[in-house]
Design an enzyme around this catalytic site. Structure first.
Site, short mmCIF file in Angstrom:
data_model
loop_
_atom_site.label_atom_id
_atom_site.label_comp_id
_atom_site.label_asym_id
_atom_site.label_seq_id
_atom_site.Cartn_x
_atom_site.Cartn_y
_atom_site.Cartn_z
N HIS A 65 -12.79 6.03 2.38
CA HIS A 65 -12.04 7.30 2.40
C HIS A 65 -13.04 8.45 2.32
O HIS A 65 -14.12 8.33 1.73
CB HIS A 65 -11.08 7.37 1.22
CG HIS A 65 -9.97 6.38 1.27
ND1 HIS A 65 -8.89 6.43 0.42
CD2 HIS A 65 -9.76 5.30 2.07
CE1 HIS A 65 -8.07 5.43 0.69
NE2 HIS A 65 -8.59 4.72 1.68
N GLU A 67 -13.18 11.22 0.60
CA GLU A 67 -13.56 11.70 -0.72
C GLU A 67 -14.46 10.71 -1.46
O GLU A 67 -15.45 11.10 -2.08
CB GLU A 67 -12.31 11.96 -1.59
CG GLU A 67 -11.35 12.96 -1.00
CD GLU A 67 -10.25 12.31 -0.16
OE1 GLU A 67 -10.51 11.32 0.56
OE2 GLU A 67 -9.11 12.79 -0.23
N CYS A 95 -6.24 10.01 -3.27
CA CYS A 95 -5.53 8.82 -3.73
C CYS A 95 -6.11 8.38 -5.07
O CYS A 95 -7.06 8.97 -5.59
CB CYS A 95 -5.64 7.70 -2.69
SG CYS A 95 -7.29 6.95 -2.59
N CYS A 98 -9.86 7.55 -4.76
CA CYS A 98 -10.68 8.75 -4.57
C CYS A 98 -10.69 9.61 -5.82
O CYS A 98 -11.72 10.18 -6.18
CB CYS A 98 -10.18 9.54 -3.36
SG CYS A 98 -10.46 8.67 -1.80
N ASP A 171 1.88 4.64 12.71
CA ASP A 171 3.04 3.82 13.06
C ASP A 171 3.94 3.81 11.83
O ASP A 171 3.61 3.19 10.81
CB ASP A 171 2.59 2.39 13.39
CG ASP A 171 3.74 1.46 13.62
OD1 ASP A 171 4.88 1.94 13.78
OD2 ASP A 171 3.51 0.25 13.64
#
Length: 173
Positions: A65, A67, A95, A98, A171
């Site tokens: 990620h 971060e 999240c 992170c 999706d």
């Protein structure tokens, strides 16, 4: 909104400027074949020290990620005392993982555009981003450090710009 005298030199317009840069970095992440997230680190003088797009897919790194990757780099380059006076800007609320990296890295201030709840609306059930419904403030409150959190940003145009890279990317099934 949390405030802290350590960061009184920052103002909402500068925060928005750095968030716009983070959004551009999220577009770079897509161009590079990754999910649309970007982060940057700014020192107390307003200098951008590091920029980081998400690298999770292309590096085959579940911790890639933006971060967390930025914090890995920052912790190798700067002392924890220095990072305490820095701000991390990111397109979406950090999240749990992170937030942990930010906490352990000792960054003193986090500014984000999209909340985790708004991100979930954009990603839906996409298996690439099974978000947690845990605000970064909750993660930070469980620790012993005073981390200032600004976000989600209260600017409809900026929120729309931050959401744009996500629209059509995920999706939602």
């Amino acid at each position: 909104m949390n405030t802290n005298s350590r960061f009184e030199y920052f103002n909402p317009e500068k925060d928005k400027e750095y968030l716009r840069r983070a959004i551009k970095i999220s577009w770079q992440a897509i161009e590079n074949g990754n999910t649309p997230f970007g982060a940057l680190l700014v020192d107390s003088e307003g200098n951008i020290l590091l920029e980081q797009p998400n690298i999770e897919i292309t590096e085959q790194d579940c911790t890639g990620h933006a971060e967390t990757t930025l914090m890995r780099k920052a912790s190798k380059l700067y002392s924890k005392e220095f990072l305490k006076s820095c701000s991390l800007y990111t397109t979406a609320e950090p999240c749990v993982m992170c937030s942990g990296a930010i906490y352990w890295g000792n960054v003193g201030r986090v500014v984000y555009a999209l909340s985790e709840k708004r991100l979930l609306e954009l990603t839906g059930g996409d298996p690439q981003n099974p978000t947690f419904d845990v605000p970064c403030r909750t993660v930070f409150a469980g620790g012993q450090k005073d981390i200032v959190v600004i976000g989600p940003i209260e600017d409809p145009e900026l929120e729309k710009a931050a959401a744009e890279p996500h629209q059509g990317f995920w999706d939602k099934n």
